[in-house]
Design a protein around this motif. Structure first.
Motif, mmCIF file in Angstrom:
data_model
loop_
_atom_site.group_PDB
_atom_site.id
_atom_site.type_symbol
_atom_site.label_atom_id
_atom_site.label_comp_id
_atom_site.label_asym_id
_atom_site.label_seq_id
_atom_site.Cartn_x
_atom_site.Cartn_y
_atom_site.Cartn_z
ATOM 1 N N THR A 54 0.828 -1.207 0.000
ATOM 2 C CA THR A 54 0.000 0.000 0.000
ATOM 3 C C THR A 54 0.864 1.259 0.000
ATOM 4 O O THR A 54 0.549 2.255 -0.661
ATOM 5 C CB THR A 54 -0.940 0.019 1.216
ATOM 6 O OG1 THR A 54 -1.745 -1.163 1.208
ATOM 7 C CG2 THR A 54 -1.848 1.237 1.186
ATOM 8 N N ALA A 55 1.956 1.217 0.756
ATOM 9 C CA ALA A 55 2.862 2.381 0.804
ATOM 10 C C ALA A 55 3.438 2.668 -0.578
ATOM 11 O O ALA A 55 3.556 3.828 -0.998
ATOM 12 C CB ALA A 55 3.983 2.149 1.808
ATOM 13 N N ILE A 56 3.797 1.601 -1.317
ATOM 14 C CA ILE A 56 4.351 1.785 -2.666
ATOM 15 C C ILE A 56 3.277 2.319 -3.607
ATOM 16 O O ILE A 56 3.520 3.248 -4.391
ATOM 17 C CB ILE A 56 4.920 0.450 -3.199
ATOM 18 C CG1 ILE A 56 6.100 0.000 -2.314
ATOM 19 C CG2 ILE A 56 5.368 0.598 -4.646
ATOM 20 C CD1 ILE A 56 6.628 -1.372 -2.669
ATOM 21 N N LEU A 57 2.056 1.775 -3.511
ATOM 22 C CA LEU A 57 0.961 2.236 -4.367
ATOM 23 C C LEU A 57 0.646 3.713 -4.109
ATOM 24 O O LEU A 57 0.457 4.497 -5.048
ATOM 25 C CB LEU A 57 -0.299 1.394 -4.119
ATOM 26 C CG LEU A 57 -0.262 -0.069 -4.563
ATOM 27 C CD1 LEU A 57 -1.532 -0.772 -4.106
ATOM 28 C CD2 LEU A 57 -0.110 -0.163 -6.084
ATOM 29 N N ALA A 58 0.593 4.095 -2.815
ATOM 30 C CA ALA A 58 0.202 5.455 -2.460
ATOM 31 C C ALA A 58 1.164 6.496 -3.013
ATOM 32 O O ALA A 58 0.772 7.624 -3.316
ATOM 33 C CB ALA A 58 0.111 5.587 -0.938
ATOM 34 N N ALA A 59 2.416 6.115 -3.170
ATOM 35 C CA ALA A 59 3.426 7.074 -3.641
ATOM 36 C C ALA A 59 3.754 6.910 -5.111
ATOM 37 O O ALA A 59 4.583 7.641 -5.649
ATOM 38 C CB ALA A 59 4.701 6.908 -2.816
ATOM 39 N N TYR A 60 3.096 5.980 -5.785
ATOM 40 C CA TYR A 60 3.475 5.628 -7.162
ATOM 41 C C TYR A 60 3.416 6.824 -8.110
ATOM 42 O O TYR A 60 4.260 6.990 -8.984
ATOM 43 C CB TYR A 60 2.554 4.508 -7.675
ATOM 44 C CG TYR A 60 2.968 3.945 -9.016
ATOM 45 C CD1 TYR A 60 4.026 3.043 -9.120
ATOM 46 C CD2 TYR A 60 2.302 4.316 -10.186
ATOM 47 C CE1 TYR A 60 4.410 2.528 -10.355
ATOM 48 C CE2 TYR A 60 2.677 3.802 -11.421
ATOM 49 C CZ TYR A 60 3.745 2.904 -11.500
ATOM 50 O OH TYR A 60 4.122 2.405 -12.718
ATOM 51 N N ASP A 61 2.438 7.688 -7.928
ATOM 52 C CA ASP A 61 2.267 8.817 -8.831
ATOM 53 C C ASP A 61 3.456 9.785 -8.780
ATOM 54 O O ASP A 61 3.728 10.493 -9.742
ATOM 55 C CB ASP A 61 0.977 9.572 -8.482
ATOM 56 C CG ASP A 61 0.656 10.653 -9.495
ATOM 57 O OD1 ASP A 61 0.692 10.370 -10.698
ATOM 58 O OD2 ASP A 61 0.377 11.796 -9.073
ATOM 59 N N SER A 62 4.160 9.803 -7.637
ATOM 60 C CA SER A 62 5.279 10.747 -7.480
ATOM 61 C C SER A 62 6.603 10.181 -7.995
ATOM 62 O O SER A 62 7.602 10.900 -8.036
ATOM 63 C CB SER A 62 5.441 11.133 -6.002
ATOM 64 O OG SER A 62 5.827 10.002 -5.237
ATOM 65 N N TYR A 63 6.636 8.880 -8.370
ATOM 66 C CA TYR A 63 7.881 8.259 -8.840
ATOM 67 C C TYR A 63 8.217 8.710 -10.257
ATOM 68 O O TYR A 63 7.327 8.980 -11.077
ATOM 69 C CB TYR A 63 7.748 6.746 -8.851
ATOM 70 C CG TYR A 63 7.717 6.069 -7.505
ATOM 71 C CD1 TYR A 63 8.383 6.604 -6.414
ATOM 72 C CD2 TYR A 63 7.023 4.874 -7.335
ATOM 73 C CE1 TYR A 63 8.357 5.970 -5.191
ATOM 74 C CE2 TYR A 63 6.991 4.229 -6.115
ATOM 75 C CZ TYR A 63 7.662 4.788 -5.036
ATOM 76 O OH TYR A 63 7.644 4.170 -3.830
#
Length: 834
Positions: A54-63
């Motif tokens: 979930t942590a990776i998904l939540a920040a995916y847009d900023s990668y």
């Protein structure tokens, strides 16, 4: 039913097919993060695996693209293993160790934690993982990705400034309680903070005469018994029962001759000891959040995410500084194994903050040095001739500073120098000589002062110094019409003349206030900008004045002595000149501390000085504002008016008193100060707004009421208002009460007139706030660093120099994370270089 794992695997593979555009699902993977989190948990997927994904998904847009590739590979790898194990297996066993896209094994996300140490033996340091940000868990993920933090808890944590995983990871304790020393009950002593292990022998609840509910536990460890009390806490009676084995930490008190422990932190003996039996962190709190709440949240984040955070500091920097790596420091700063490891961790973060400051200011300084500017010089003979026209000889300090400024002006790079000199040390003379160098090369200078009365004072002094011939046949450096004054109330007709003279180049020196940076004020060739009392101006105002020319030379001046540690940090981008020598004939001000009941002696001194033809200041004390969100802005005005009326009617009815306070408009303040200069008033009653630098040569006494409310540096500034005319002068400090400790602090004022000594002591006693002004205000919000730690500051500055020699642009792969952190540090308000 399609499982949440299969569904997300499908989205991940579609994301690869689409080139990682974050459109494999409507709204993007970050949009479905909370929905997937809820669904996966309802299907009893391992909670640690769910939180990590979930942590990776939540920040995916900023990668960026490369980070997204690694993130998707990690999601697929982790979910594939989770699907093979199945929900039941995943729930009953630790999550397997996922591998990243590069095949590097990642730290286990859910492992059985070894028992906490009960002594001072440190646990093994976590293994270092490759410091590639693309593989690191995104710390910007919201706290809601953690189990147990819903919308209500998140709103409470947000009040503490905690919104992301990173915020919580860097939410440092405000202090620590050391409960690591276990003691048997029969050796406990009153007043000590200890940890005790014992068995509950009995529990009871009763109501006191005052209606207070008291729950009492009797705890024994076979050596003796200890009473444990909880007041108005019904949960204690329900929670702890006879036979429970407990770890209790708290302060030993007494009641009716017996040892008791009131409201201790308690954990069952088989629990992970986050609150007892160790050095325990104590965090800031808000309503609805307890220490146990915050410790539990921090513990989970530190254990899970600290091993995944890239260390921004290069290994050679850590080695030279003697500090631990980031993962170890994060672990020890929150849950230290012993005091020594805690000190090392705190020093690590203090160094890191100072290091970022040094990198920022040195980078700014390098940019200045790399720029080009016009070169200006004059001959030694001509300079010596002009120095002869001065009313008194230059001091050694003035000559040294003048040499430094001449070298800057001739260097071909823009001067960026801070001139700090005590009250009356002769800074204006140095500014005049710098202006002379520019004028002799047919260019223009500007001097900006914070108030019109100070600007007018500079105008009169500089006109006298630069336009008066010392012999009939001598040509002075400037003609009167080549020096002009521009302030807020300058008539429009005169403003038009000034604008025309600036544009044509006829005006060589313009002196004024903020009016200098207004639109329409255009110079022909501005090559020197001088800013007096620089702390009174914001960064944008200084930048706007510089923008009036092409890379002009910059000289900023202050009468506030700056401690060395702050000169290396807050003003580290400036070259520093110090004037630490007073002109000949300037007498030190006689300073005395009187108790409140001795105030009449001060009044008698004021009366005798006025009878002798002199004038006096009386400074009203600062007013303590109400402790709420809406302090009364008129309190100081009311206090000053009341004191003025009392003095005028009861103490000095036969004298003329003036009043000055912060609620007056600028032109009203100027009018009062001009009347005082013109001797219309015998005494000026003022709050702390009395202007630094304003010259009242006839004033010989200053009485400072409530002196205990002011810092030593500010008291020294007040003291500089008197004794400027060559006569004996007096400064009387009257504290609010006879406090031995406070009066001892004030006595330092009677022992030295050296502003630099007082500034160092002020920094020790009161911190950096009052030295910062409108410059880098964020420095007062440093979490770990102290701006008084000269040794650490010099170490960080030296290593920053070494790093720039190796990698001036911080572009080497090992410095990319440092560059990113540095940009975030300065963007967050820790500085505003000028």
């Amino acid at each position: 039913m399609v499982s949440s794992i299969e569904k997300l695997l499908k989205f991940a593979k579609l994301e690869i097919d689409r080139g990682y555009d974050n459109r494999s699902v409507f709204g993007g993977l970050n949009y479905i993060a909370p929905l997937w989190d809820q669904e996966a948990k309802s299907q009893k997927i391992d909670s640690a695996l769910v939180e990590n994904i979930t942590a990776i998904l939540a920040a995916y847009d900023s990668y960026n693209l490369e980070q997204r590739k690694v993130a998707i590979a990690e999601i697929i790898s982790t979910l594939s293993e989770g699907a093979q194990a199945g929900p039941a297996a995943a729930e009953s066993a630790p999550a397997s160790r996922p591998t990243s896209a590069t095949g590097v094994e990642q730290p286990t996300q859910r492992a059985t934690r070894p028992p906490e140490p009960t002594g001072s033996q440190p646990r093994p340091a976590p293994a270092e993982t490759p410091s590639q940000p693309a593989k690191m868990v995104e710390l910007s993920a919201p706290l809601t990705v953690l189990s147990g933090i819903g919308s209500k808890k998140y709103a409470q944590l947000k009040k503490l400034g905690l919104e992301t995983i990173g915020d919580l990871l860097y939410f440092f304790p405000r202090r620590y309680d050391d409960y690591s020393k276990l003691k048997p009950i029969n050796r406990l002593e009153y007043g000590e903070k200890v940890t005790v292990i014992g068995t509950v022998m009995s529990e009871s609840t009763r109501t006191s005469r005052g209606g207070k509910t008291i729950t009492e536990l009797i705890v024994s460890d076979t050596t003796s018994f200890l009473r444990v009390n909880f007041f108005n806490n019904p949960y204690a009676a329900a929670r702890y029962k006879t036979g429970d084995q407990l770890v209790l930490s708290g302060k030993i008190d007494t009641y009716l001759g017996r040892l008791v422990m009131n409201h201790p932190d308690i954990e069952l003996i088989d629990q992970q000891h986050l609150h007892t039996n160790r050095i325990v962190p104590v965090y800031p709190l808000v309503e609805g959040i307890t220490q146990k709440d915050i410790r539990s949240h921090v513990s989970r984040v530190v254990e899970r995410y600290a091993p995944l955070v890239a260390d921004p500091l290069p290994s050679f920097i850590r080695k030279e500084a003697g500090i631990p790596d980031l993962r170890r420091a994060l672990q020890q700063v929150h849950y230290p194994d012993n005091e020594d490891l805690l000190k090392q961790a705190r020093r690590r973060f203090a160094f890191e903050e100072i290091f970022y400051i040094q990198l920022g200011v040195l980078s700014q300084k390098r940019s200045w040095k790399a720029a080009s500017a016009a070169s200006y010089s004059i001959t030694d003979d001509y300079l010596a001739q002009q120095i002869q026209r001065l009313p008194f000889p230059l001091t050694g300090a003035q000559r040294r500073v003048l040499d430094e400024i001449r070298a800057d002006l001739a260097s071909g790079s823009p001067m960026n120098r801070l001139l700090q000199g005590d009250v009356g040390s002769g800074k204006t003379i140095i500014a005049a000589l710098a202006v002379l160098v520019i004028a002799q090369n047919n260019a223009q200078s500007a001097i900006m002062a914070p108030t019109s009365i100070l600007a007018d004072q500079h105008y009169r002094n500089l006109t006298r110094l630069l336009t008066q011939p010392i012999a009939e046949d001598e040509q002075p450096p400037l003609r009167p019409e080549e020096i002009r004054l521009l302030v807020g109330d300058t008539p429009e007709s005169e403003r038009q003349e000034i604008r025309a003279g600036l544009s044509s180049g006829e005006i060589k020196l313009l002196i004024g206030t903020h009016a200098l940076i207004e639109d329409g004020v255009e110079f022909n060739q501005l090559q020197l900008a001088v800013i007096d009392e620089q702390h009174r101006f914001g960064v944008n105002q200084r930048a706007r004045l510089r923008a009036k020319g092409q890379n002009p030379h910059l000289l900023v001046m202050t009468a506030t002595p700056i401690p060395r540690s702050m000169a290396l940090t807050v003003y580290g981008d400036l070259d520093l000149s110090i004037m630490d020598e007073m002109p000949q004939g300037r007498q030190p001000v006689n300073t005395h501390v009187l108790s409140p009941r001795e105030r009449e002696r001060a009044y008698s001194l004021i009366q005798s000085q006025i009878t002798s033809g002199h004038q006096a200041f009386i400074i009203c004390p600062l007013v303590e504002q109400p402790d709420d969100d809406q302090p009364d802005p008129d309190l100081e005005k009311k206090a000053a008016v009341q004191e003025y009326e009392r003095l005028q009617t009861s103490v000095f009815p036969h004298l003329k008193l003036g009043l000055l306070h912060g609620r007056m408009k600028p032109d009203e303040k100027d009018a009062v100060m001009r009347k005082f200069q013109q001797k219309v008033f015998d005494i000026l009653v003022s709050t702390s707004v009395v202007e630094v630098g304003v010259d009242i040569p006839n004033a010989t006494v200053i009485l400072i009421e409530g002196a205990n409310r002011f810092g030593l540096a500010q008291l020294h500034q007040f003291r500089g208002r008197v004794g400027r005319g060559g006569d004996a002068a007096y400064c009387i400090l009257v504290p609010e009460k006879e406090d031995a400790v406070e009066n001892e602090r004030l006595m330092v004022m009677t022992q030295t007139n050296d502003g630099f000594v007082l500034a160092e002591k002020d920094l020790e006693q009161r911190g950096p706030g009052q030295f910062l002004g409108t410059r880098q205000s964020g420095f007062s919000e440093l979490k770990m660093a102290s701006l008084s730690d000269v040794h650490l500051i010099e170490k960080a500055r030296g290593l920053a120099h070494q790093l720039f020699e190796r990698d001036p642009e911080l572009q080497n792969p090992e410095n990319l994370e440092l560059s990113r952190r540095l940009q975030a540090f300065w963007k967050s308000g820790k500085g505003d270089q000028s």
